[in-house]
Design an enzyme around this catalytic site. Structure first.
Site, PDB file in Angstrom:
ATOM      1  CB  CYS A 121      12.571  14.364  -5.731  1.00 34.65           C
ATOM      2  SG  CYS A 121      11.750  13.970  -6.997  1.00 34.65           S
ATOM      3  CB  CYS A 122      11.731  19.184  -3.743  1.00 37.74           C
ATOM      4  SG  CYS A 122       9.870  18.718  -3.644  1.00 37.74           S
ATOM      5  CB  CYS A 204       4.885  15.836  -8.608  1.00 32.25           C
ATOM      6  SG  CYS A 204       5.906  17.207  -9.013  1.00 32.25           S
ATOM      7  CB  CYS A 207       4.418  14.400  -3.653  1.00 30.63           C
ATOM      8  SG  CYS A 207       5.941  13.925  -4.063  1.00 30.63           S
ATOM      9  CB  CYS A 230       8.558  22.338  -3.137  1.00 26.84           C
ATOM     10  SG  CYS A 230       8.044  23.898  -3.801  1.00 26.84           S
TER      11      CYS A 230
HETATM   12 FE1  SF4 Z   1       9.568  14.954  -6.542  1.00 22.21          FE
HETATM   13 FE2  SF4 Z   1       7.176  14.941  -5.242  1.00 22.21          FE
HETATM   14 FE3  SF4 Z   1       9.047  17.156  -5.206  1.00 22.21          FE
HETATM   15 FE4  SF4 Z   1       7.703  16.476  -7.451  1.00 22.21          FE
HETATM   16  S1  SF4 Z   1       6.637  17.261  -5.492  1.00 22.21           S
HETATM   17  S2  SF4 Z   1       9.966  17.441  -7.362  1.00 22.21           S
HETATM   18  S3  SF4 Z   1       7.802  14.162  -7.295  1.00 22.21           S
HETATM   19  S4  SF4 Z   1       9.515  14.942  -4.443  1.00 22.21           S
END
Ligand code: SF4
Length: 234
Positions: A121-122, A204, A207, A230
């Protein structure tokens, strides 16, 4: 003020990949220098090749940097999972500064990746968009501080972003939490609305959690997992 090693970096054409020895020399020369001087060095060295990445959890670095280099481009990575308060805060900060703000979004639509694979996701919501924002640039600045967490305790003032072949500048690396608070109060800077609710580090919403008194400032990020960064700052 700059020693010979830092001067060597100054003399290096932007198109040539920076040498780690020169970057280390610049870091040594600028260690302990005021943040304004570090920004000034970077702005003079890299000109329009310099970008500031801001997560808009505060605007201290932004205030310092735009005071020195008003034409600096500011990049915000809109992961599509920011708290509404962060987007409101960004608009508030935007009204205060006449800045060149570039908002970069992921190439993928919102999905449930954060539930099953945080790193992936990151990678698509932060790392790839930043890579895109930094294409063709020579250097970038971030608000990383040694006081943020144990993992950031060795953050250099100037370093080499080896993966991207760029110089990375961290003008606030040596600032304590008290330094940040003092500067923000003296400059009457707007404060992120979630700060008063225990969010000492804001990312985010899926998280990020508020932290308890005495906890590490970044303890609320990816809480309950072994993830601490991240991937932007590797
Ligand atoms: Fe995805 Fe969480 Fe990374 Fe944001 S902090 S990009 S929601 S994994």
């Amino acid at each position: 003020m700059l020693d010979a090693m830092a001067s060597a970096l100054l003399d290096t054409p932007v198109a040539i990949r920076p040498r780690s020895a020169d970057v280390r020399g610049a870091a040594a020369a600028l260690e302990g220098a005021p943040a304004e001087d570090i920004v000034g060095w970077a702005a003079e060295r890299f000109g329009g090749g310099l970008v500031l990445a801001s997560s808009f959890q505060d605007c201290v670095l932004l205030d310092v940097a735009l005071g020195v280099a008003p034409a600096l481009q500011v990049v915000f990575l809109d992961t599509q999972y920011h708290f509404p308060e962060t987007l409101e805060y960004m608009d508030r900060v935007r009204r205060r500064y006449d800045m060149d703000l570039r908002i970069v979004r992921p190439r993928v639509a919102p999905d449930d990746r954060w539930r099953r694979d945080l790193d992936s996701c990151c990678a698509v919501r932060k790392v790839e968009p930043l890579d895109r924002a930094l294409e063709g640039r020579a250097a970038w600045m971030s608000g990383l501080r040694r006081a943020d967490s144990a993992a950031r305790a060795d953050t250099p003032v100037v370093t080499l972003d080896e993966r991207r072949g760029l110089v990375k500048v961290n003008p606030l690396a040596t600032w304590s939490d008290a330094d940040v608070q003092r500067y923000a109060a003296e400059r009457d800077l707007p404060v992120h609305p979630l700060a008063a609710r225990g969010y000492t580090s804001v990312g985010c919403w899926p998280c990020t959690r508020a932290v308890a008194p005495g906890e590490d400032a970044r303890a609320g990020r990816w809480k309950g997992t072994d993830k601490t960064e991240c991937g932007l700052h590797l």
